[in-house]
Each structure stands twice: as structure tokens, then as C-alpha cells.
Design an enzyme around this catalytic site. Structure first.
Site, PDB file in Angstrom:
ATOM      1  CB  VAL B  36      -0.973   0.085   1.541  1.00 22.43           C
ATOM      2  CG1 VAL B  36      -1.471   1.136   1.131  1.00 22.43           C
ATOM      3  CG2 VAL B  36      -2.153  -0.843   1.084  1.00 22.43           C
ATOM      4  CG  ASP B  38       5.537   0.145  -2.207  1.00 22.30           C
ATOM      5  OD1 ASP B  38       6.301   0.448  -1.796  1.00 22.30           O
ATOM      6  OD2 ASP B  38       5.465  -0.920  -2.709  1.00 22.30           O
ATOM      7  N   GLY B  39       1.875   3.093  -3.510  1.00 18.83           N
ATOM      8  CA  GLY B  39       0.820   3.578  -3.908  1.00 18.83           C
ATOM      9  C   GLY B  39       0.255   2.418  -4.978  1.00 18.83           C
ATOM     10  CE  LYS B  40      -0.344  -3.714  -3.532  1.00 18.00           C
ATOM     11  NZ  LYS B  40      -0.982  -4.963  -3.672  1.00 18.00           N
ATOM     12  N   GLY B 116       1.489  -7.079  -0.625  1.00 19.81           N
ATOM     13  CA  GLY B 116       2.875  -6.963  -0.620  1.00 19.81           C
ATOM     14  C   GLY B 116       3.567  -7.963   0.476  1.00 19.81           C
ATOM     15  CB  SER B 473       0.846 -44.375  24.686  1.00 19.97           C
ATOM     16  OG  SER B 473       1.162 -44.986  25.567  1.00 19.97           O
ATOM     17  N   GLY B 474      -1.367 -47.786  25.455  1.00 19.48           N
ATOM     18  CA  GLY B 474      -1.700 -47.539  27.062  1.00 19.48           C
ATOM     19  C   GLY B 474      -3.475 -48.300  26.913  1.00 19.48           C
ATOM     20  CB  SER B 475      -5.954 -47.856  23.995  1.00 18.08           C
ATOM     21  OG  SER B 475      -4.564 -48.324  22.355  1.00 18.08           O
ATOM     22  CB  SER B 545      -0.796 -45.653  12.895  1.00 15.31           C
ATOM     23  OG  SER B 545      -1.723 -46.723  13.960  1.00 15.31           O
TER      24      SER B 545
END
Lengths: 300, 632
Positions: B36, B38-40, B116, B473-475, B545
Site C-alpha cells: 500500500v 508504494d501506491g499500488k 505485498g 498409548s496404554g489403550s 498410528s
């Protein structure tokens, strides 16, 4: 080897054809939204070209509000028949039951007939991709719309979460229940549409051409009294030579006074005029960025 | 101010002549890069305004907005014309890519207006992907900045052929030639260093309108074209692409009846003529063009950019995703590539994970190795990287699950540019630019063996499969897996149990617990399980997993039906309460990083073959249920 430079219309046409072919290959059940306006006319014409010599494999869907101009209904049925395509007309049964109309119900009219009606029709038939004729030059929020616009299972559009779209590569993948709106005319301007209609001799609704029509003024809009449902309260419609730059529900669509009776004259008028296209529609005037809001809610 | 449209008289007097002229316009797509400051937006607003693409009602809105939100005092703020979405208008920055349109007598223009800042690199890349030309904006008071270098690098990377260096705000430096010359010299030194051989520098003022539509009297020392003159004359990609060999990706096979079979697509490069010899890749079959079919008749030739339907003289196989080329210059096929990858998603790239890769109309499964290096987009330095985050750009090796036809991106955008898609959410994750094929996979051929997998299975008189147990884990995965194997052994079934902990003592001892290492862990286990299934075994696995994508990856390695997913469903509180190995306590204490359920996610299976609720079922009952339900 001689170089052949394609014109801007040839390139826009090629782009739209590419997009349509991509949808037919990637979507399970595509449909083309057909609103009978000039953009729909161009879109239908391009569909016929894209799959030639085969006919388009998808149906046309008209989300009807029961308040369109009579000329529009006539062309709708004729155009579908000529294209050899199935035409599905959907009217929101709830809006029908409640007698929703543009005179008494304001923005509820658009909400129920168009926004809700469209969602109902897409859900009812299980369409997972719907072509629409929207263009990026119509309105500021549309300038950022993707060509393949992803919608959640509840049909919402999230402007912050749009998929990047690179080259001619479109990501049309989605999960069950989600859908795509696809806009093959994204890069066309109003002038491109008119030039193309002229060049390809595409049939459009006669309302785009100027003629003597019965009109009244309402809230700064010049409205046409298309049938006897228009509440006149004793006012006598005035015959004026008018035409329409855009077509929707007749009580919401402003006419412009004009003598343009041919396409070149329409284009001439358009080029010399100083009002933009959506000005004639009552729906946009609410507030800045109103279209962006409506789109998030599922308005096309 | 000179008008771009000098044709009002023509429109009014002879609309037919005007229309005839305008039907022969060409089309140029370009991108504007800059911020902005730069005057775009002002420049774009100015182009729209000067080419009369702003209507009176929009102008009225603009005047109202300028007073309310504008930054130009009493003057019109053109930037407000182009800043679209509500959020951006409030923040005063352009966030997304917006497309604008204007036209002159010679050309229609599509402008991709992109933000930009560095955090919007993906937006700029998107806009650049379809552009013929880039306008790089520089503030004359500031000269070549970091962002100038970034924008130029990205434009060049995406293959934009024409760069315009628009030195803006010349009015604020008194239209000083020395200032302009110094900036151009600075820029040339940088451009040379990154391989940009050519650019056009123009001194402009977007606000005052100098050198935008016509040459300004304020810069008599400048002899080059005004910006718009240059945009009207520069060569189009659609023209340049025609000098390359003919290539078309087949999008759709048009077969309305038995008498017609045409291959529809958009020509990516070159020209094609009736009678030309063609070759279809990857099959390599050859034929010749019998007809070029369009709804407007059958032209003798068609060129790059046209959407056509081709009919061949012979009945050869050809389908969506294959490439039709000139017979004498076919493209390569390969399943491993080096590519530049631009990452566009909030979630970082996971090396080894299976993604969809879409190149033209073709979608295949692919995985990306850890980056060779990442590029610092501000300095172009190469950095070491283990992954790519949002907006990161790196060079990677990509492996696809089958040979695909392609061309290097530098030769052809359509044949060398691809996107990566998440298999679960379907989001577009990144964009890739193919450099070249890696030959490794072509040199390792599959050795055919005489005793096949069916034979192995028949000898064991059983149906080989993988019973894949997933859960926290631990299930209870290992306990149940062990019981299942014992019961199967009693039934004289040939089995093998792959246990998560055990595998990490050997095969996978080099892997840790980062997301990337977890993916590689599962990939290796999947490959081992596949070999064992080929050998005819019933494989039982017990791995956390945690990611759906990797379980899906293993499923895809197997024949359909061989991968059986069993969800050992134990709520986190329950598993943590059991804490058989004391790991949850360590993780809670911060001594164990990336522990599933604590600081690393577990993605619950969406459609497991069997769900075992361990809060209502003993391990014995679970094992019995698994066998009765799943073992034929």
C-alpha cells in the site's frame, strides 16, 4: 510457422470451456444455474460449445421466485428445449405457502426465494457442483471470488478460507455434503458479454431491448408493471420507452429510459453511460460490503 | 490528463466500426507487486479511472468513502476503489488476490492485485501463476527494498517473462533523473544476481498520473514508453508459447456415440495441424490428427490457449490426464522429480505423508521428502529445513505412485506446475514447479517372480491380511494383539505380530517422535507388513498410528480388503489412569515431548472395521470378537 493471436473473446471463451470440462470430469452431479439473464444465455451457449458434438451432460436449474418477468419464463422454456437439456424449476414451497412477495416482505423475499430456494434445490437433487454466471467486475467483493468456490455442507462461503487457485489447475475435491460453485464467466466484463452476444448472435430476453412499456416510479427505481399483482393504489402506469440492463424479479428491477433497439445501440448506450450495472438492483444498496455478507450466508 | 479512450466520438457516430475494431483486441494478464505504501492500489485505481472503467455511481461511493476512510485529504483516494473485502478496508491492506479489468483500444487487461507483505507470499504466487507480466512498484524515495527483491524473485520463479520496474512517486523527488538512474542501477545489479536478464524501468506517479497513459512532460529526460503503452505492446505468452513444440493435456474424452471419439483439452503450447503426427504419453502410441473439432467448424490448425477436440486417424487408447504431443518431440515420464515447492497451508508440510498431486487434469498420490533446502525469500540464501511452513519456499524431491508425463516448469507452466491437496480436508496445500526427473526409480526394475502371492497364501490355506490396531498409548493394543495371535496359533493360522515398541529397537531405532518421524515409522511398518502379507501371513500390528493420513497410506499399499482397521477405543483419562509404562506421568511433567494425547494429536478413525470399547470389554472378549468378526 505463422503465429495466430487469439482475440480477448476467443481466450475468454476457451477459458470458460476449459472450466466446464473440468467440472464435468471432477464433479459427481453438476448442474447449471440458469437465471434467464444475458449472463446465463452466454453460459448456456458456451456449454453447448464445450462438449460439442455431444450435448451438455448436466441439467439446467432455475431457482424461481414466481416474480420474474413473463418474457423470461417464455425464453427459459424455449432455450432449454433448443439445447436439448433437462430443465429443473424449483420454487421454495415454504415461500409459496406464506405468499412471500417483494412488496410486503422486503429482504425476506430474496432470502426465502433465492438464498433458501437455491440451498433447497441443491440439497434436494444432491448437486455437488453448480455453475453460476457471476462476474468479478460486477461488485468489489466478487473481485476476490475464486472460479471454483468451495462451500461447506451448510452452503457457507468463507472469504478468509478460499483455496489458492493457480494456473489453469482447479482443485474440485470435496467431502460428502460439501459443494462447489463454479463461475466460468469470472474474467468477463459487461462489455465482453454484450460483444459476445452480438458476435455469436445469442438469443436474449426482449426486455434488454428498448420498447414502450407500462412503468411507475418507486423509491427512485423505474419499475415495469408486468402483471396485475403490482399494487398500484389507483396510480396509472405511464408508457415509457425503457429497457433493462439486468433482469431479476420485476418489482425489484429498475429500468432505464432508452431508445436502444439493437445490440450495437445497447452497447453504444452502455459505453456512453455513467451508471454501473448493479445500480438497477434494489438488493445491493443496503450497505457497503452487503454483497459479501449475503454471499457468506449462501446467496449466490 | 490524457484519456485512454480517445474513441468517444467513434462510439457515438459509428458504433459498428467501433465494435469491429474492438472484436480484434488481444488480452494481457499482469500482476502488480508492492505494498500500500508504494501506491499500488492508487496506481490500479488510476488505470481504471483513466480507462473509464469507473461509473458515476461508483465514483459517488468513492467520493463518500474518500471523505470517511481516505488517506488523501480532500483528494480522491483511488486505493479505496480496489480494496474489496470489509476486513481489508478496515485494516487498510489488501489481503487476498483481487482481479480487475480494464481495456484500451488495443487490449483487454486483467490485473491480479496481490498484497505485498511477506505473510501473503502465497497470494502473490497465485496471482503470478497466470500473469504475462509483473509490475514491480518502487517508492522513489526509498529505492530497492527487501520486498522489491522478494517480489522480483517470486515473479521470476513463477516464470513471468516480462518485468516492469515502476519507480513511483516521482513527483515527491522532484522528477529527479539522478534518483531514477540510481534506483535502476541498483535494481540491475540485483536482477543480474538472480538471473533476470531483462526488465523495463519507467518513472511514474500514480497519484499525479505521470507516464501512466502517455509520456509526461515532467520527465523530458525519459525516452521510453509510458506504462500503458508498454502494456499494449509487450509480447503475449499466448504468442510466445506457440514457438514451443505442440503439447495438450487431455481433459475429457468426448464420445457421444460409436462414430465419434475426440480428445478434448486446452493446448498448452505450440500449434497443431490436420495431418500432423502425434504421440500420446505415457503410452508412447502414435497416430495423426484426422480432425480438429470445434462448435464453429473444423479449422486446419489450432494454437496454444485454444480449447479444442482432436480426433486421431487410429483407434489408440487415450484418457484424461494423458498428454498429446508432436510425434517428434514427446515429453518425459517419471515418478520422481526435483521441484520447488511453495507451501500455502497453515499446517506445515509433513515429509513422507501421502498427498494428492494434481498436474493439469491428472491426479495421483505423491509424497514429498524432507527439503534439500529452504530459500529465504528476502535474501535468496539457502537454509537447512526439516519441513516447510506457511509461505515457505523450498527445493524438494517428490515421488508419485506412478509414472506421469511432464515437462520442466521453465518450459511449460501447464505441464510442469502442480498443486498438492490434503487427502482428508481437500485443501490446496502448496504449489510445485518441476525442475527435472530423478532417474533413480527408472533404474530399479521390478523383478518378476514365479511363485506369486496367491501361491503363498494357498500353501498356507488362509486369507492373508493386516489386522491394524490403532489407539492411544496404554489403550491395550499390545495386550489384545498378543491374545489374538495366541488364539490364531491355536487355529493353525500362520501369523506375525509387529509391535510398536519392538520395532523401534531395530528397524526404526533411528526414528524419534516428531510428526515426520512418526510418518516414516508407519511407512516402514507398512512396507514390512506388505511383504509379510505377500508371503501369505496374517499380520497383527499394534501401533498408536495417530494420523489418519498414514493409516490411509498403509491401506493404499495393500490390495483392496487386506487392510483391516481396528480402533482400540480407550478414553484418554482411562489410559492415563492405567499408565502401565509411566509415560503419561513423564509427558505431563514435560520430560517427554510429542506424546500422543498430551501435546500431539490422535485422529480418531472415521470408519474402522471394528471398534473395541475397552471400558466395557475384557481383552479376552475383545480378541474373541476380532477373530469371530474378521477372520474367515
Amino acid at each position: 510457422m505463422s503465429i495466430i493471436t487469439l482475440t480477448h473473446l476467443q481466450r475468454l471463451e476457451a477459458e470458460a470451456i476449459h472450466i466446464m470440462r473440468e467440472v464435468v470430469c471432477e464433479a459427481e452431479k453438476p448442474v447449471m444455474l440458469y437465471s434467464v439473464g444475458k449472463d446465463s444465455a452466454v453460459m448456456l451457449h458456451l456449454a453447448k460449445k464445450a462438449f460439442f458434438p455431444a450435448p451438455p451432460s448436466f441439467p439446467l436449474l432455475h431457482v424461481d421466485t414466481t416474480w420474474k418477468f413473463r418474457d423470461m419464463y417464455a425464453l427459459r422454456d424455449r432455450a432449454a428445449r433448443k439445447a436439448g437439456m433437462q430443465l429443473i424449476v424449483h420454487q421454495n414451497p415454504e415461500a409459496l405457502r406464506q405468499g412471500i412477495n417483494p412488496f410486503d416482505h422486503g429482504s425476506l423475499h430474496t432470502d426465502m426465494w433465492k438464498t433458501e430456494g437455491l440451498k433447497q434445490a441443491l440439497d434436494l437433487h444432491g448437486f455437488d457442483a453448480a455453475f453460476g454466471g457471476a462476474r468479478r467486475d460486477e461488485e468489489k467483493s466478487r473481485a476476490k471470488e475464486r472460479i471454483f468456490s468451495f462451500r461447506t455442507a451448510s452452503h457457507r462461503w468463507d472469504p478468509k478460507n478460499q483455496r489458492p487457485e493457480l494456473w489453469r489447475s482447479y482443485n474440485a475435491r470435496k467431502n460428502r455434503g460439501e459443494s462447489m460453485r463454479v463461475f466460468p464467466l469470472s474474467n468477463w466484463t459487461e462489455l465482453d458479454i454484450w460483444q459476445y452476444i452480438h458476435l455469436e448472435q445469442i438469443e436474449i430476453v426482449p426486455l434488454y431491448y428498448a420498447a414502450e412499456r407500462p412503468t411507475v416510479m418507486r423509491d427512485g427505481l423505474l419499475l415495469m408493471v408486468d402483471d396485475d399483482r403490482f399494487p398500484l393504489n389507483g396510480e396509472k402506469p405511464v408508457m415509457r420507452s425503457v429497457r433493462f440492463r439486468t433482469l431479476g424479479c420485476y418489482p425489484l428491477t429498475g429500468a432505464v429510459e432508452s431508445r436502444a433497439q439493437t445490440l450495437p445501440e445497447i452497447i453504444q448506450e452502455m459505453l456512453l453511460t455513467t451508471t454501473s450495472e448493479r445500480q438497477g438492483r434494489a438488493i445491493d444498496h443496503d450497505q457497503a460490503a452487503s454483497m459479501e455478507k449475503k454471499k457468506q450466508e449462501g446467496y449466490f | 490528463m490524457t484519456e485512454v479512450y480517445r474513441t468517444d466520438a467513434l462510439i457515438a457516430e459509428d458504433i459498428d466500426a467501433y465494435l469491429d475494431a474492438h472484436q480484434h483486441k488481444t488480452m494481457l494478464r499482469f500482476i502488480t507487486c508492492g505494498s500500500v505504501d508504494d501506491g499500488k492500489s492508487t496506481l490500479i485505481g488510476r488505470l481504471l479511472y483513466d480507462s473509464r472503467m469507473i461509473f458515476e455511481d461508483q465514483l459517488a461511493t468513492l467520493e463518500a468513502d474518500s471523505r470517511r476512510l481516505g488517506t488523501q485529504g480532500e483528494a480522491m483516494d483511488f486505493a479505496l476503489l480496489v480494496d474489496g473485502l470489509a476486513a481489508e478496508r478496515e485494516q487498510g491492506i489488501t489481503i487476498d488476490v483481487a482481479y480487475r479489468f480494464f481495456a484500451t483500444e488495443k487490449r483487454k487487461f486483467i490485473v491480479a492485485d496481490t498484497p505485498g507483505h511477506e505473510q501473503y507470499t502465497r497470494n502473490m504466487v497465485t496471482g503470478a501463476s497466470t500473469a504475462d507480466l509483473a509490475v514491480i512498484l518502487i517508492d522513489a524515495r526509498k529505492g530497492v527494498l527487501t520486498q522489491t527483491r522478494r517480489h522480483s524473485y517470486l515473479a521470476h520463479l513463477l516464470g513471468i517473462r516480462h518485468l516492469v520496474l515502476a519507480v513511483n512517486k516521482m513527483d515527491l523527488v522532484g522528477y529527479d533523473r539522478a534518483v531514477f538512474d540510481r534506483i535502476v542501477a541498483d535494481y540491475r545489479a540485483f536482477a543480474d544476481s538472480i538471473g533476470i536478464t531483462d526488465f523495463t524501468a519507467i518513472p511514474i506517479s500514480g497519484l499525479a498520473g505521470d507516464n501512466i497513459t502517455s509520456r509526461s512532460t515532467a520527465t523530458p529526460w525519459y525516452a521510453g514508453p509510458a506504462l500503458l503503452e508498454h502494456l499494449e505492446e509487450v509480447e503475449l505468452d499466448q504468442t510466445a508459447d506457440q514457438r514451443s513444440p505442440f503439447r495438450m493435456q487431455v481433459q475429457w474424452v468426448n464420445r457421444p456415440d460409436l462414430d465419434f471419439r475426440g480428445f478434448a483439452g486446452t493446448i498448452a503450447s505450440g500449434q497443431v495441424r490436420k495431418g500432423d503426427g502425434i504421440r500420446v504419453l505415457p503410452s508412447g502410441k502414435t497416430s495423426a490428427i484426422a480432425r480438429i473439432v470445434t462448435a464453429d467448424g473444423e479449422p486446419e490448425a489450432a494454437v496454444a490457449g485454444a480449447a479444442v477436440t482432436l480426433c486421431f486417424t487410429d483407434e489408440i487408447d487415450c484418457s484424461r490426464g494423458q498428454i498429446v504431443t508432436a510425434a517428434q518431440s514427446p515429453v518425459e515420464t517419471a515418478d520422481q522429480f526435483e521441484a520447488t515447492l511453495i507451501w500455502m497451508d497453515e499446517d506445515a508440510m509433513v515429509p513422507g505423508r501421502a498427498y494428492w498431486l494434481k498436474i493439469g487434469p491428472l491426479t495421483v498420490s505423491a509424497s514429498v521428502a524432507a527439503p534439500k533446502y529452504q530459500v529465504n525469500v528476502n535474501t535468496m540464501e539457502h537454509l537447512a529445513a526439516k519441513t516447510l511452513d506457511l509461505n515457505a519456499i523450498g527445493v524438494v524431491n517428490v515421488t508419485t505412485d506412478r509414472d506421469i508425463p511432464f515437462a520442466p516448469y521453465a518450459e511449460c507452466r501447464d505441464l510442469g506446475g502442480f498443486i498438492l491437496i490434503d487427502k482428508r480436508t481437500n485443501r490446496t496445500l502448496g504449489a510445485g514447479l518441476i525442475h527435472f526427473a530423478l532417474r533413480r526409480s527408472q533404474n530399479i526394475h521390478w523383478q518378476a517372480t514365479d511363485i506369486g502371492r496367491e501361491h503363498h497364501a494357498a500353501m498356507k490355506n488362509q486369507t492373508p491380511m493386516v489386522l491394524w490396531m490403532t489407539g492411544l498409548s496404554g489403550s491395550g493394543k499390545s495386550t489384545i494383539a498378543n491374545l489374538v495371535e495366541k488364539k490364531l496359533a491355536r487355529m493353525n493360522r500362520h501369523t506375525f505380530l509387529l509391535d510398536g515398541d519392538n520395532v523401534r529397537h531395530g528397524l526404526n531405532k533411528d526414528l524419534g517422535f516428531t510428526d515426520a518421524d512418526r510418518v516414516e515409522n508407519i511407512r516402514r511398518v507398512g512396507e514390512v507388513a506388505k511383504l509379510m502379507v505377500d508371503a501369505g501371513l496374517i499380520v497383527i500390528t499394534a501401533f498408536i498410528s495417530p494420523f489418519r493420513a498414514e493409516r490411509e497410506m498403509v491401506r493404499n499399499m495393500m490390495q483392496p480388503g487386506e487392510f483391516v482397521e481396528i480402533f482400540i477405543d480407550t478414553p484418554l483419562e482411562e489410559a492415563e489412569a492405567r499408565d502401565v509404562k509411566g509415560l503419561y506421568a513423564k509427558a505431563r511433567a514435560g520430560k517427554l515431548k510429542n506424546f500422543t494425547g498430551i501435546d500431539s494429536p490422535y485422529e480418531v478413525p472415521e470408519n474402522p472395521h471394528l471398534r473395541i470399547d475397552t471400558t466395557s470389554m475384557s481383552p479376552e472378549d475383545a480378541a474373541d470378537l476380532i477373530i469371530s468378526r474378521l477372520i474367515p
